[in-house]
Design a protein around this motif. Structure first.
Motif, PDB file in Angstrom:
ATOM      1  N   ASN A 187       0.832  -1.153   0.115  1.00 19.93           N
ATOM      2  CA  ASN A 187       0.042   0.030   0.036  1.00 19.93           C
ATOM      3  C   ASN A 187       0.753   1.297   0.075  1.00 19.93           C
ATOM      4  N   ILE A 188       0.445   2.447  -0.850  1.00 19.33           N
ATOM      5  CA  ILE A 188       1.487   3.277  -0.892  1.00 19.33           C
ATOM      6  C   ILE A 188       0.466   4.731  -1.021  1.00 19.33           C
ATOM      7  N   THR A 189       1.009   5.689  -0.474  1.00 21.29           N
ATOM      8  CA  THR A 189       0.510   6.946  -0.530  1.00 21.29           C
ATOM      9  C   THR A 189       1.302   7.856  -1.398  1.00 21.29           C
ATOM     10  N   ILE A 190       0.485   8.413  -2.363  1.00 23.53           N
ATOM     11  CA  ILE A 190       1.460   9.169  -3.389  1.00 23.53           C
ATOM     12  C   ILE A 190       0.902  10.582  -3.288  1.00 23.53           C
ATOM     13  N   PRO A 191       1.827  11.597  -3.003  1.00 30.61           N
ATOM     14  CA  PRO A 191       1.351  12.923  -3.046  1.00 30.61           C
ATOM     15  C   PRO A 191       1.447  13.693  -4.492  1.00 30.61           C
ATOM     16  N   VAL A 192       0.246  14.243  -4.660  1.00 32.97           N
ATOM     17  CA  VAL A 192       0.361  14.688  -6.036  1.00 32.97           C
ATOM     18  C   VAL A 192       0.111  16.394  -5.959  1.00 32.97           C
ATOM     19  N   GLN A 193       0.318  16.971  -6.721  1.00 36.48           N
ATOM     20  CA  GLN A 193       0.266  18.721  -6.901  1.00 36.48           C
ATOM     21  C   GLN A 193      -0.479  18.630  -8.258  1.00 36.48           C
ATOM     22  N   ILE A 194      -1.478  19.107  -8.110  1.00 38.39           N
ATOM     23  CA  ILE A 194      -2.453  19.235  -9.384  1.00 38.39           C
ATOM     24  C   ILE A 194      -3.108  20.303  -9.592  1.00 38.39           C
TER      25      ILE A 194
ATOM     26  N   SER B 115      -2.874  20.213  -3.293  1.00 33.65           N
ATOM     27  CA  SER B 115      -1.889  18.951  -2.981  1.00 33.65           C
ATOM     28  C   SER B 115      -2.836  17.874  -2.480  1.00 33.65           C
ATOM     29  N   TYR B 116      -2.594  16.644  -2.883  1.00 33.79           N
ATOM     30  CA  TYR B 116      -3.604  15.510  -2.620  1.00 33.79           C
ATOM     31  C   TYR B 116      -2.760  14.435  -2.335  1.00 33.79           C
ATOM     32  N   GLN B 117      -3.439  13.452  -1.530  1.00 30.10           N
ATOM     33  CA  GLN B 117      -2.878  12.189  -1.444  1.00 30.10           C
ATOM     34  C   GLN B 117      -3.643  11.023  -2.066  1.00 30.10           C
ATOM     35  N   ILE B 118      -2.941  10.339  -2.900  1.00 34.82           N
ATOM     36  CA  ILE B 118      -3.527   9.086  -3.550  1.00 34.82           C
ATOM     37  C   ILE B 118      -3.184   7.844  -2.943  1.00 34.82           C
TER      38      ILE B 118
ATOM     39  N   THR C 228       0.643  -4.237 -11.436  1.00 35.77           N
ATOM     40  CA  THR C 228      -0.597  -3.275 -11.040  1.00 35.77           C
ATOM     41  C   THR C 228      -0.460  -2.472  -9.914  1.00 35.77           C
ATOM     42  N   LEU C 229      -1.134  -1.109 -10.393  1.00 34.98           N
ATOM     43  CA  LEU C 229      -1.306  -0.185  -9.561  1.00 34.98           C
ATOM     44  C   LEU C 229      -2.677   0.278  -9.337  1.00 34.98           C
ATOM     45  N   ALA C 230      -3.391  -0.004  -8.393  1.00 36.65           N
ATOM     46  CA  ALA C 230      -4.964   0.161  -8.428  1.00 36.65           C
ATOM     47  C   ALA C 230      -5.168   1.286  -7.258  1.00 36.65           C
ATOM     48  N   TRP C 231      -5.790   2.259  -7.699  1.00 37.34           N
ATOM     49  CA  TRP C 231      -5.865   3.383  -6.572  1.00 37.34           C
ATOM     50  C   TRP C 231      -7.199   4.188  -6.498  1.00 37.34           C
ATOM     51  N   ASP C 232      -7.306   4.398  -4.997  1.00 40.82           N
ATOM     52  CA  ASP C 232      -8.655   5.044  -4.786  1.00 40.82           C
ATOM     53  C   ASP C 232      -8.965   6.402  -5.632  1.00 40.82           C
TER      54      ASP C 232
ATOM     55  N   ALA D  47     -12.920   6.861  -0.818  1.00 37.82           N
ATOM     56  CA  ALA D  47     -12.215   5.963   0.218  1.00 37.82           C
ATOM     57  C   ALA D  47     -10.843   6.631   0.877  1.00 37.82           C
ATOM     58  N   ASN D  48      -9.753   5.743   0.804  1.00 35.17           N
ATOM     59  CA  ASN D  48      -8.620   6.396   1.345  1.00 35.17           C
ATOM     60  C   ASN D  48      -7.774   7.425   0.774  1.00 35.17           C
ATOM     61  N   SER D  49      -8.199   7.900  -0.563  1.00 35.85           N
ATOM     62  CA  SER D  49      -7.436   8.999  -1.242  1.00 35.85           C
ATOM     63  C   SER D  49      -7.982  10.402  -0.439  1.00 35.85           C
ATOM     64  N   SER D  50      -7.609  11.330  -0.778  1.00 39.17           N
ATOM     65  CA  SER D  50      -7.924  12.639  -0.204  1.00 39.17           C
ATOM     66  C   SER D  50      -9.292  13.073  -0.566  1.00 39.17           C
TER      67      SER D  50
END
Ligand SMILES: *[C@@H]1O[C@H](CO)[C@@H](O)[C@H](O)[C@H]1NC(C)=O
Ligand SMILES: *[C@@H]1O[C@H](CO)[C@@H](O)[C@H](O)[C@H]1NC(C)=O
Ligand SMILES: *[C@@H]1O[C@H](CO)[C@@H](O)[C@H](O)[C@H]1NC(C)=O
Ligand SMILES: *[C@@H]1O[C@H](CO)[C@@H](O)[C@H](O)[C@H]1NC(C)=O
Ligand SMILES: *[C@@H]1O[C@H](CO)[C@@H](O)[C@H](O)[C@H]1NC(C)=O
Length: 386
Positions: A24-31, A77-80, A132-136, A141-144
């Motif tokens: 499980n990983i949390t990926i910070p994104v600036q969008i 800024s969000y967490q994926i 595979t990389l499955a994201w919320d 769910a557990n994304s921002s």
């Protein structure tokens, strides 16, 4: 949390599940994206939510257009939250980015139901050797989470998918000497709308598309809105704020996602109990995101159930067009440069193909298609000697 503690957490989270490693990983994104500013109040009570659905789904009326006030650029800024899986003998050089649709979260691709018998990831990784990389999805769910009207809209979520794709190219490429790392976008329903949009706006972002439970057709979306018997998610959980809407009961979920006779009766309750809501901002901007032809030149598969409700109105074979075999088949017109557009209609299938008895056949068709298009995991694995 610092980078080192994140890394440590990530390492602790490594587990061996049958023949794969998942993390499980949390990926910070600036969008940043150009969202719509809507002139409408967030519905809070049950009565207000039903009125919203009646306004939104009414035929002959573009509700999103009628309440559109302006466009504004949203930046943040969000967490994926995502799960990365790879075969235990190494990551190989083909990654599938899995994007779920409305009503679920990333577990759509790895359903715990029936001891994971329905897991797409198990098939793609253990049997076919993909990573595979499955994201919320953003907001789910557990994304921002975010403001469900102003912020969580299709343009911003597409920007999140683009950022996640960039991240994957930088961090999940096995670094094969010939640079043959490939990314395939596999997606369901609204996730397919997002993946189509990504490939249209930046054809180089992807090497292949599998669009499941999708067609380039908006006419029947109101069936889904009405079929959902929508309620405010705040009636069910405090995990979301008002403005996120959920299916009203098991019958609503069944109506929107399952073809008659195609499902284990127990999965209806399971899917309802583990479902996720949609942000009203997403619902209001899906139609606006479904436009344009794509210059994408790689392989495309569209795989949709014959009885799909939101994209086919429950019957994909009635097209009103002698030149199209099925509603999903019309997608070929939107991919004039694609290497191959394979349209597969699943007999009797509903919208949520991963939750039906036919899932194994569907998963084989999806991964076999990639193989037949030169995107098999094995052919580009570093460790396979030719
Ligand atoms: C990853 O997160 C999911 C929730 O999305 C949880 O069920 C699972 O146990 C977690 N796995 C690991 C290895 O931490
Ligand atoms: C799932 O269950 C079916 C029916 O029992 C079985 O035939 C199939 O092999 C199982 N699939 C997986 C991936 O476990
Ligand atoms: C986020 O994850 C935790 C544990 O993994 C879970 O208990 C919680 O319900 C999740 N939040 C949402 C909104 O799904
Ligand atoms: C409604 O209007 C918006 C804004 O003009 C447009 O982008 C969208 O495609 C229309 N929706 C549908 C379902 O036609
Ligand atoms: C689409 O791909 C599947 C899986 O490879 C294959 O079985 C089927 O024949 C293909 N359909 C067409 C029309 O080529």
């Amino acid at each position: 949390m610092g980078f080192h503690s994140l890394l440590l957490l990530a390492m602790l989270a490594w587990t061996l599940v049958s023949a794969r490693k998942c993390q499980n990983i949390t990926i910070p994104v600036q969008i940043s994206a150009r969202n719509a500013a809507f002139d409408v109040a967030v519905p809070r009570s049950g009565l207000e939510v039903t009125d919203f659905a009646l306004d939104f789904g009414r035929q002959g009326n573009n509700y999103s257009q009628s309440i559109l006030h302006d466009y504004i650029t949203v930046t943040g800024s969000y967490q994926i939250f995502a799960t990365y899986c790879s075969p235990d003998d190494g990551p190989g050089s083909v990654l599938q980015i899995l994007t779920h649709g409305i009503g679920f979260d990333k577990s759509y691709w790895d359903l715990p139901f029936n001891n994971f018998n329905y897991s797409y990831i198990a098939v793609a990784v253990d049997q076919y050797g993909y990573s595979t990389l499955a994201w919320d999805r953003l907001g789910i769910a557990n994304s921002s989470h975010g403001d469900p009207l102003a912020e969580i809209q299709t343009p911003l979520t597409q920007a999140a998918l683009a950022a996640l794709t960039d991240h994957a190219r930088k961090h999940h490429s096995p670094g094969s000497p010939d640079g043959s790392f490939k990314i395939i976008h596999v997606a369901h329903s609204f996730g397919a709308v997002l993946s189509y949009g990504l490939a249209r706006d930046d054809p180089s972002a992807t090497d292949g598309l599998i669009l499941q439970g999708w067609a380039m057709e908006k006419t029947y979306f109101s069936y889904f809105v009405f079929g959902g018997n929508l309620i405010s998610v705040t009636d069910l959980t405090s995990a979301y704020e008002a403005g996120y809407l959920a299916a009203g009961n098991q019958a609503a979920l069944h109506t929107n996602f399952l073809g008659p006779g195609q499902y284990d009766p127990d999965i209806v309750a399971y899917a309802y109990a583990n479902g996720q809501p949609a942000a009203m901002g997403e619902l209001l901007t899906i139609g606006g995101a479904m436009y344009g032809t794509s210059d994408f030149s790689g392989p495309v598969m569209v795989i949709t159930g014959e009885r799909d409700l939101p994209f086919c109105g429950g019957n994909c074979y009635v097209t009103g067009d002698n030149n199209a075999d099925s509603i999903p088949d019309m997608a070929k017109r939107f991919f004039p440069n694609a290497k191959d557009v394979n349209v597969t209609i699943v007999a009797g299938g509903g919208h949520g193909l991963n939750m039906e008895y036919g899932h194994e056949t569907v998963y084989r068709a999806m991964n076999d298609f990639l193989g037949s298009s030169g995107l098999s995991a094995q052919s580009s694995r570093r460790d396979v000697a030719e």
